[in-house]
Design an enzyme around this catalytic site. Structure first.
Site, PDB file in Angstrom:
ATOM      1  N   CYS A  59     -10.362   0.415   9.798  1.00 29.92           N
ATOM      2  CA  CYS A  59     -10.379   1.378   8.697  1.00 29.92           C
ATOM      3  C   CYS A  59     -11.562   2.308   8.953  1.00 29.92           C
ATOM      4  CB  CYS A  59     -10.464   0.672   7.343  1.00 29.92           C
ATOM      5  SG  CYS A  59     -11.996  -0.258   7.104  1.00 29.92           S
ATOM      6  N   LYS A  60     -12.133   2.872   7.935  1.00 29.70           N
ATOM      7  CA  LYS A  60     -13.255   3.801   8.118  1.00 29.70           C
ATOM      8  C   LYS A  60     -14.516   3.087   8.591  1.00 29.70           C
ATOM      9  CE  LYS A  60     -15.999   7.260   5.580  1.00 29.70           C
ATOM     10  NZ  LYS A  60     -16.244   8.116   6.715  1.00 29.70           N
TER      11      LYS A  60
END
Length: 126
Positions: A79-80
């Protein structure tokens, strides 16, 4: 009451995070690389070869996609920064997937290290 941070910390205690140094090897060995960020984040740039399934739809998409239903698939998620991927990895373990890894530091760490990124091209409207 638990916070989002508490849930991520608990998930990280149960999953396998792959370090940035080992990420390229893990991704090469994986059957699938999953980006669990939102669609706009994916569209802005993602790891080459990644399949997008947002965290909120992950369990449903995996259950509904025969090519992703084998529990012995080698899966790398990101993810981020690592929180959503940790929660997603824990969900996959709960679903019975065996070979699940989460990318420590996520997309931000990958990009900061200068690794390649993919960006979808948009059509020209000339």
């Amino acid at each position: 009451m638990k916070t989002a941070h508490d849930l991520v910390t608990a998930a990280k205690a149960l999953i396998r995070e792959v370090s940035l140094d080992d990420a390229e090897h893990a991704i090469r060995e994986a059957d699938v690389l999953l980006d669990v960020r939102e669609a706009d984040e994916f569209a802005a740039g993602h790891l080459p070869g990644a399949l997008h399934i947002s965290r909120g739809m992950l369990e449903f998409k995996l259950a509904g996609t025969p090519e992703l239903s084998s529990r012995d698939l080698k899966v790398v998620l990101y993810c981020k920064t690592g929180g959503r991927a940790a929660l997603a990895a824990k969900a996959l373990l709960d679903m019975g997937y065996i070979h699940v890894q989460s990318l420590a530091g996520g997309f931000d760490a990958w990009a900061a290290a200068g690794h390649p990124l993919a960006r979808p091209s948009l059509p020209a409207f000339d």
